[in-house]
Design a protein around this motif. Structure first.
Motif, short mmCIF file in Angstrom:
data_model
loop_
_atom_site.label_atom_id
_atom_site.label_comp_id
_atom_site.label_asym_id
_atom_site.label_seq_id
_atom_site.Cartn_x
_atom_site.Cartn_y
_atom_site.Cartn_z
N MET A 1 0.82 -1.22 0.00
CA MET A 1 0.00 0.00 0.00
C MET A 1 0.85 1.27 0.00
O MET A 1 0.38 2.34 -0.39
CB MET A 1 -0.94 0.01 1.21
CG MET A 1 -2.09 -0.98 1.14
SD MET A 1 -3.25 -0.69 -0.21
CE MET A 1 -4.00 0.87 0.30
N GLN A 2 2.11 1.15 0.42
CA GLN A 2 3.01 2.31 0.39
C GLN A 2 3.20 2.85 -1.02
O GLN A 2 3.51 4.03 -1.20
CB GLN A 2 4.37 1.92 0.97
CG GLN A 2 4.36 1.50 2.42
CD GLN A 2 5.75 1.08 2.87
OE1 GLN A 2 6.62 1.92 3.08
NE2 GLN A 2 5.96 -0.22 3.00
N LEU A 3 3.01 2.01 -2.01
CA LEU A 3 3.22 2.43 -3.40
C LEU A 3 2.27 3.56 -3.80
O LEU A 3 2.61 4.41 -4.62
CB LEU A 3 3.04 1.24 -4.35
CG LEU A 3 4.06 0.11 -4.20
CD1 LEU A 3 3.67 -1.06 -5.11
CD2 LEU A 3 5.46 0.59 -4.52
N ASP B 1 3.69 8.73 -5.40
CA ASP B 1 3.40 9.80 -6.34
C ASP B 1 1.89 9.98 -6.42
O ASP B 1 1.14 9.01 -6.25
CB ASP B 1 3.97 9.47 -7.72
CG ASP B 1 4.43 10.70 -8.48
OD1 ASP B 1 4.39 11.80 -7.90
OD2 ASP B 1 4.84 10.56 -9.64
N SER B 2 1.43 11.21 -6.70
CA SER B 2 -0.01 11.49 -6.68
C SER B 2 -0.76 10.72 -7.75
O SER B 2 -1.90 10.30 -7.56
CB SER B 2 -0.26 12.99 -6.84
OG SER B 2 0.23 13.45 -8.09
N ASP C 1 14.34 9.55 -9.47
CA ASP C 1 15.01 8.26 -9.25
C ASP C 1 14.85 7.77 -7.81
O ASP C 1 14.70 6.57 -7.57
CB ASP C 1 16.49 8.38 -9.59
CG ASP C 1 16.72 8.54 -11.08
OD1 ASP C 1 15.80 8.24 -11.86
OD2 ASP C 1 17.83 8.98 -11.46
N GLU C 2 14.89 8.69 -6.86
CA GLU C 2 14.78 8.29 -5.45
C GLU C 2 13.42 7.66 -5.15
O GLU C 2 13.34 6.64 -4.46
CB GLU C 2 15.01 9.52 -4.55
CG GLU C 2 15.06 9.18 -3.08
CD GLU C 2 15.35 10.39 -2.20
OE1 GLU C 2 15.12 10.28 -0.98
OE2 GLU C 2 15.79 11.43 -2.73
N LYS C 3 12.37 8.26 -5.68
CA LYS C 3 11.03 7.72 -5.48
C LYS C 3 10.91 6.34 -6.14
O LYS C 3 10.34 5.40 -5.56
CB LYS C 3 9.97 8.66 -6.05
CG LYS C 3 9.73 9.92 -5.24
CD LYS C 3 8.63 10.75 -5.86
CE LYS C 3 8.31 11.99 -5.03
NZ LYS C 3 7.23 12.80 -5.66
N TYR C 4 11.44 6.25 -7.33
CA TYR C 4 11.32 4.98 -8.05
C TYR C 4 12.10 3.86 -7.34
O TYR C 4 11.61 2.72 -7.22
CB TYR C 4 11.80 5.11 -9.49
CG TYR C 4 11.61 3.82 -10.26
CD1 TYR C 4 10.33 3.31 -10.48
CD2 TYR C 4 12.70 3.09 -10.69
CE1 TYR C 4 10.15 2.11 -11.14
CE2 TYR C 4 12.52 1.88 -11.36
CZ TYR C 4 11.25 1.40 -11.58
OH TYR C 4 11.05 0.21 -12.22
N GLU C 5 13.28 4.18 -6.87
CA GLU C 5 14.08 3.17 -6.17
C GLU C 5 13.38 2.71 -4.89
O GLU C 5 13.44 1.53 -4.53
CB GLU C 5 15.48 3.72 -5.86
CG GLU C 5 16.38 3.84 -7.07
CD GLU C 5 16.55 2.53 -7.81
OE1 GLU C 5 16.73 1.48 -7.14
OE2 GLU C 5 16.49 2.53 -9.05
#
Length: 296
Positions: free
Chosen positions: A244-246, A250-251, A281-285
Protein backbone atom coordinates in the motif's frame (compact mmCIF):
# COMPACT_ATOMS: atom_id res chain seq x y z
CA UNK A 1 -17.09 -17.26 0.64
CA UNK A 2 -17.96 -15.27 -2.47
CA UNK A 3 -15.48 -12.60 -3.54
CA UNK A 4 -13.83 -11.20 -6.65
CA UNK A 5 -10.81 -9.21 -7.70
CA UNK A 6 -11.39 -6.71 -10.51
CA UNK A 7 -8.40 -4.84 -11.94
CA UNK A 8 -8.75 -1.14 -12.83
CA UNK A 9 -6.28 -1.52 -15.68
CA UNK A 10 -3.57 0.93 -16.62
CA UNK A 11 -3.72 2.27 -20.19
CA UNK A 12 -0.64 1.84 -22.36
CA UNK A 13 0.27 4.81 -24.56
CA UNK A 14 2.76 5.29 -27.36
CA UNK A 15 5.52 7.87 -26.84
CA UNK A 16 3.41 10.47 -28.71
CA UNK A 17 0.50 9.99 -26.27
CA UNK A 18 -1.70 7.97 -28.62
CA UNK A 19 -3.16 4.69 -27.35
CA UNK A 20 -0.91 1.69 -27.93
CA UNK A 21 -3.33 -1.09 -28.82
CA UNK A 22 -0.72 -3.85 -28.97
CA UNK A 23 0.62 -2.82 -25.56
CA UNK A 24 -2.87 -2.94 -24.08
CA UNK A 25 -3.40 -6.43 -25.51
CA UNK A 26 -0.31 -7.53 -23.60
CA UNK A 27 -1.74 -6.08 -20.38
CA UNK A 28 -5.08 -7.83 -20.93
CA UNK A 29 -3.41 -11.21 -21.43
CA UNK A 30 -1.07 -10.64 -18.47
CA UNK A 31 -3.99 -9.95 -16.14
CA UNK A 32 -6.18 -12.77 -17.38
CA UNK A 33 -3.34 -15.32 -17.45
CA UNK A 34 -2.56 -14.46 -13.83
CA UNK A 35 -6.06 -15.08 -12.57
CA UNK A 36 -8.03 -11.84 -12.14
CA UNK A 37 -11.83 -12.16 -12.20
CA UNK A 38 -12.45 -9.02 -14.23
CA UNK A 39 -10.99 -5.88 -15.73
CA UNK A 40 -12.09 -2.25 -15.65
CA UNK A 41 -10.61 -0.21 -18.53
CA UNK A 42 -10.67 3.59 -18.43
CA UNK A 43 -10.95 4.07 -14.70
CA UNK A 44 -8.67 6.37 -12.69
CA UNK A 45 -5.72 4.00 -13.18
CA UNK A 46 -6.44 4.17 -16.90
CA UNK A 47 -6.08 7.99 -16.99
CA UNK A 48 -9.53 8.44 -18.52
CA UNK A 49 -9.84 12.25 -18.02
CA UNK A 50 -7.03 12.86 -20.52
CA UNK A 51 -8.47 10.71 -23.33
CA UNK A 52 -10.90 12.12 -25.89
CA UNK A 53 -14.42 10.76 -26.25
CA UNK A 54 -13.76 9.32 -29.72
CA UNK A 55 -10.53 7.65 -28.60
CA UNK A 56 -12.27 6.17 -25.58
CA UNK A 57 -15.06 4.82 -27.76
CA UNK A 58 -12.65 3.14 -30.18
CA UNK A 59 -10.51 1.85 -27.31
CA UNK A 60 -13.44 0.26 -25.48
CA UNK A 61 -14.67 -1.46 -28.63
CA UNK A 62 -11.29 -3.08 -29.26
CA UNK A 63 -10.71 -3.78 -25.54
CA UNK A 64 -13.98 -5.64 -25.12
CA UNK A 65 -13.32 -7.60 -28.32
CA UNK A 66 -9.84 -8.55 -27.10
CA UNK A 67 -11.08 -9.70 -23.68
CA UNK A 68 -13.61 -11.82 -25.60
CA UNK A 69 -15.64 -12.77 -22.53
CA UNK A 70 -12.65 -14.50 -20.91
CA UNK A 71 -13.32 -12.46 -17.76
CA UNK A 72 -15.88 -9.92 -16.65
CA UNK A 73 -15.41 -6.41 -18.04
CA UNK A 74 -16.84 -3.21 -16.59
CA UNK A 75 -16.15 -0.17 -18.74
CA UNK A 76 -15.22 3.18 -17.24
CA UNK A 77 -17.53 5.69 -18.95
CA UNK A 78 -17.29 8.73 -16.68
CA UNK A 79 -17.46 12.27 -18.07
CA UNK A 80 -18.55 15.72 -16.98
CA UNK A 81 -20.87 15.69 -20.01
CA UNK A 82 -24.05 13.75 -19.25
CA UNK A 83 -24.86 12.89 -22.86
CA UNK A 84 -21.34 11.51 -23.37
CA UNK A 85 -21.76 9.26 -20.33
CA UNK A 86 -25.02 7.85 -21.66
CA UNK A 87 -23.78 7.41 -25.24
CA UNK A 88 -20.48 5.82 -24.24
CA UNK A 89 -22.18 3.57 -21.67
CA UNK A 90 -24.76 2.24 -24.11
CA UNK A 91 -22.06 1.77 -26.73
CA UNK A 92 -19.88 -0.24 -24.33
CA UNK A 93 -22.82 -2.43 -23.30
CA UNK A 94 -23.75 -3.03 -26.94
CA UNK A 95 -20.13 -4.09 -27.56
CA UNK A 96 -20.43 -6.69 -24.81
CA UNK A 97 -19.37 -5.04 -21.55
CA UNK A 98 -20.95 -6.57 -18.43
CA UNK A 99 -21.60 -3.10 -17.06
CA UNK A 100 -20.26 0.43 -16.75
CA UNK A 101 -18.66 2.36 -13.90
CA UNK A 102 -19.46 6.04 -13.48
CA UNK A 103 -18.14 8.67 -11.08
CA UNK A 104 -20.56 11.52 -10.24
CA UNK A 105 -19.99 14.99 -11.72
CA UNK A 106 -16.93 16.55 -10.14
CA UNK A 107 -15.58 20.13 -9.80
CA UNK A 108 -18.97 21.55 -8.76
CA UNK A 109 -20.02 20.42 -5.31
CA UNK A 110 -22.82 17.90 -5.73
CA UNK A 111 -25.36 17.20 -2.98
CA UNK A 112 -26.93 13.88 -2.00
CA UNK A 113 -30.20 14.88 -3.71
CA UNK A 114 -28.37 15.89 -6.88
CA UNK A 115 -26.40 12.65 -6.88
CA UNK A 116 -29.64 10.70 -6.52
CA UNK A 117 -31.16 12.57 -9.47
CA UNK A 118 -28.01 11.97 -11.53
CA UNK A 119 -27.90 8.19 -11.07
CA UNK A 120 -31.70 7.91 -11.13
CA UNK A 121 -31.71 9.42 -14.62
CA UNK A 122 -28.71 7.37 -15.76
CA UNK A 123 -30.49 4.19 -14.70
CA UNK A 124 -33.36 5.07 -17.02
CA UNK A 125 -31.14 6.15 -19.91
CA UNK A 126 -28.55 3.33 -19.86
CA UNK A 127 -29.56 -0.10 -21.14
CA UNK A 128 -27.37 -2.18 -18.83
CA UNK A 129 -25.82 -2.51 -15.40
CA UNK A 130 -24.34 0.55 -13.69
CA UNK A 131 -21.68 0.61 -10.96
CA UNK A 132 -21.39 3.81 -8.94
CA UNK A 133 -17.82 5.02 -8.46
CA UNK A 134 -17.56 6.70 -5.07
CA UNK A 135 -14.21 8.49 -4.85
CA UNK A 136 -14.46 11.49 -2.50
CA UNK A 137 -10.79 12.48 -2.83
CA UNK A 138 -11.28 13.11 -6.56
CA UNK A 139 -14.97 14.00 -6.93
CA UNK A 140 -15.46 16.01 -3.72
CA UNK A 141 -18.57 13.92 -3.03
CA UNK A 142 -19.11 11.00 -0.66
CA UNK A 143 -22.33 9.06 -1.20
CA UNK A 144 -24.30 8.36 1.95
CA UNK A 145 -25.50 4.80 2.62
CA UNK A 146 -29.12 5.96 2.58
CA UNK A 147 -28.71 7.53 -0.86
CA UNK A 148 -27.11 4.36 -2.19
CA UNK A 149 -29.86 2.18 -0.70
CA UNK A 150 -32.56 4.39 -2.20
CA UNK A 151 -31.00 4.08 -5.66
CA UNK A 152 -30.46 0.32 -5.35
CA UNK A 153 -34.05 -0.21 -4.20
CA UNK A 154 -35.48 1.76 -7.13
CA UNK A 155 -33.26 0.50 -9.96
CA UNK A 156 -32.25 -3.14 -10.49
CA UNK A 157 -29.71 -2.07 -13.10
CA UNK A 158 -27.77 -0.07 -10.50
CA UNK A 159 -25.80 -3.19 -9.83
CA UNK A 160 -23.03 -2.14 -7.46
CA UNK A 161 -20.46 0.35 -6.26
CA UNK A 162 -16.72 0.84 -5.95
CA UNK A 163 -16.08 2.61 -2.66
CA UNK A 164 -12.70 4.35 -2.86
CA UNK A 165 -12.73 5.84 0.59
CA UNK A 166 -10.27 5.63 3.45
CA UNK A 167 -13.11 4.68 5.79
CA UNK A 168 -13.90 0.97 5.81
CA UNK A 169 -16.75 1.83 8.17
CA UNK A 170 -18.33 3.85 5.35
CA UNK A 171 -18.05 0.84 3.03
CA UNK A 172 -19.55 -1.48 5.62
CA UNK A 173 -22.42 0.94 6.28
CA UNK A 174 -23.16 0.95 2.55
CA UNK A 175 -23.15 -2.85 2.46
CA UNK A 176 -25.53 -3.10 5.41
CA UNK A 177 -27.88 -0.40 4.07
CA UNK A 178 -28.22 -1.95 0.62
CA UNK A 179 -28.52 -5.56 1.81
CA UNK A 180 -31.84 -4.66 3.45
CA UNK A 181 -33.27 -4.33 -0.07
CA UNK A 182 -31.00 -6.30 -2.43
CA UNK A 183 -28.98 -9.50 -2.05
CA UNK A 184 -27.47 -9.16 -5.52
CA UNK A 185 -25.95 -5.69 -5.03
CA UNK A 186 -22.15 -5.69 -5.27
CA UNK A 187 -20.03 -3.41 -3.06
CA UNK A 188 -16.30 -3.39 -3.80
CA UNK A 189 -13.60 -1.64 -1.82
CA UNK A 190 -11.32 0.63 -3.79
CA UNK A 191 -8.47 0.27 -1.31
CA UNK A 192 -6.60 -3.04 -1.55
CA UNK A 193 -6.10 -3.38 2.21
CA UNK A 194 -9.87 -3.12 2.85
CA UNK A 195 -10.58 -6.40 1.05
CA UNK A 196 -10.90 -8.68 4.09
CA UNK A 197 -13.25 -6.48 6.17
CA UNK A 198 -15.27 -5.81 3.02
CA UNK A 199 -15.87 -9.52 2.42
CA UNK A 200 -16.45 -10.21 6.11
CA UNK A 201 -19.22 -7.59 6.08
CA UNK A 202 -20.89 -9.20 3.07
CA UNK A 203 -19.21 -7.18 0.33
CA UNK A 204 -18.09 -8.52 -3.03
CA UNK A 205 -14.33 -7.98 -2.90
CA UNK A 206 -12.01 -5.34 -4.26
CA UNK A 207 -11.27 -3.22 -7.31
CA UNK A 208 -7.57 -3.00 -6.64
CA UNK A 209 -4.91 -1.17 -8.65
CA UNK A 210 -2.09 -3.24 -7.11
CA UNK A 211 -3.46 -6.19 -9.09
CA UNK A 212 -2.02 -4.49 -12.21
CA UNK A 213 1.49 -5.27 -11.00
CA UNK A 214 0.87 -8.42 -8.91
CA UNK A 215 -2.28 -10.06 -10.27
CA UNK A 216 -1.13 -13.53 -9.18
CA UNK A 217 -0.85 -12.39 -5.54
CA UNK A 218 -4.37 -11.06 -5.67
CA UNK A 219 -5.67 -14.21 -7.38
CA UNK A 220 -4.07 -16.25 -4.59
CA UNK A 221 -5.73 -14.03 -1.96
CA UNK A 222 -9.11 -14.59 -3.58
CA UNK A 223 -8.53 -18.35 -3.68
CA UNK A 224 -7.56 -18.69 -0.01
CA UNK A 225 -10.43 -16.41 1.04
CA UNK A 226 -12.93 -18.56 -0.82
CA UNK A 227 -11.41 -21.58 0.93
CA UNK A 228 -11.50 -19.89 4.34
CA UNK A 229 -7.76 -20.41 4.92
CA UNK A 230 -7.18 -17.88 7.70
CA UNK A 231 -3.41 -18.32 7.92
CA UNK A 232 -2.93 -17.59 4.21
CA UNK A 233 -5.48 -14.77 4.23
CA UNK A 234 -3.49 -13.12 7.03
CA UNK A 235 -0.12 -13.69 5.36
CA UNK A 236 -1.25 -11.99 2.16
CA UNK A 237 -2.90 -9.16 4.11
CA UNK A 238 0.55 -8.37 5.54
CA UNK A 239 1.99 -8.31 2.01
CA UNK A 240 -0.76 -6.01 0.74
CA UNK A 241 -0.32 -3.68 3.72
CA UNK A 242 3.34 -3.30 2.77
CA UNK A 243 2.49 -2.74 -0.91
CA UNK A 244 0.00 0.00 0.00
CA UNK A 245 3.01 2.31 0.39
CA UNK A 246 3.22 2.43 -3.40
CA UNK A 247 0.09 4.59 -3.59
CA UNK A 248 1.72 7.38 -1.60
CA UNK A 249 4.93 7.64 -3.59
CA UNK A 250 3.40 9.80 -6.34
CA UNK A 251 -0.01 11.49 -6.68
CA UNK A 252 -0.69 9.70 -9.96
CA UNK A 253 0.70 6.19 -9.64
CA UNK A 254 0.09 5.18 -13.28
CA UNK A 255 3.67 5.89 -14.40
CA UNK A 256 5.10 4.02 -11.43
CA UNK A 257 2.90 0.97 -11.99
CA UNK A 258 3.75 0.83 -15.70
CA UNK A 259 7.46 0.96 -14.88
CA UNK A 260 7.04 -1.84 -12.33
CA UNK A 261 5.13 -3.93 -14.87
CA UNK A 262 8.07 -3.45 -17.24
CA UNK A 263 10.37 -4.66 -14.44
CA UNK A 264 8.38 -7.89 -14.51
CA UNK A 265 9.25 -8.30 -18.19
CA UNK A 266 6.04 -6.96 -19.72
CA UNK A 267 7.07 -5.33 -23.01
CA UNK A 268 5.08 -2.09 -22.82
CA UNK A 269 5.79 1.63 -22.95
CA UNK A 270 5.68 3.42 -19.60
CA UNK A 271 4.49 6.68 -21.18
CA UNK A 272 2.06 8.55 -18.92
CA UNK A 273 0.18 11.67 -19.85
CA UNK A 274 1.57 15.12 -19.03
CA UNK A 275 2.25 16.47 -16.43
CA UNK A 276 2.46 13.12 -14.62
CA UNK A 277 5.08 11.74 -16.98
CA UNK A 278 8.14 12.06 -14.70
CA UNK A 279 9.19 10.40 -11.47
CA UNK A 280 12.50 11.06 -9.73
CA UNK A 281 15.01 8.26 -9.25
CA UNK A 282 14.78 8.29 -5.45
CA UNK A 283 11.03 7.72 -5.48
CA UNK A 284 11.32 4.98 -8.05
CA UNK A 285 14.08 3.17 -6.17
CA UNK A 286 11.96 3.26 -3.02
CA UNK A 287 9.02 1.77 -4.92
CA UNK A 288 11.19 -0.86 -6.57
CA UNK A 289 12.54 -1.99 -3.21
CA UNK A 290 9.00 -2.45 -1.85
CA UNK A 291 7.86 -4.19 -5.03
CA UNK A 292 10.74 -6.67 -5.12
CA UNK A 293 9.86 -7.92 -1.64
CA UNK A 294 6.70 -9.43 -3.09
CA UNK A 295 7.58 -10.69 -6.57
CA UNK A 296 7.65 -14.48 -6.65
Amino acid sequence: MKCKILTPAITVFNEDGSIDYEGNRKVIDFLIDNGVDGIIPLGSSGEFPDISYEDRKEFLELYIKEVNKRVEIIAGTSSMNYDEVVELSNFAIECGANGVMIIPPYYFAISQDQAFRYYDRLANDISGDIYIYNYPARSGFDIEPQTLAKLAKKHKNIKGMKDSTTSIEHTKSCIYAVKEHRNDFEVYSGFDNHFVPNVMAGGSGCIAAISNILPELWAEWIKVTREGNLDEITRIQVEIDDLMQLYGIDSNFSLLYKKLMKERGLDIESTTLFPFDLIDDEKYEKALKIFKRHVR
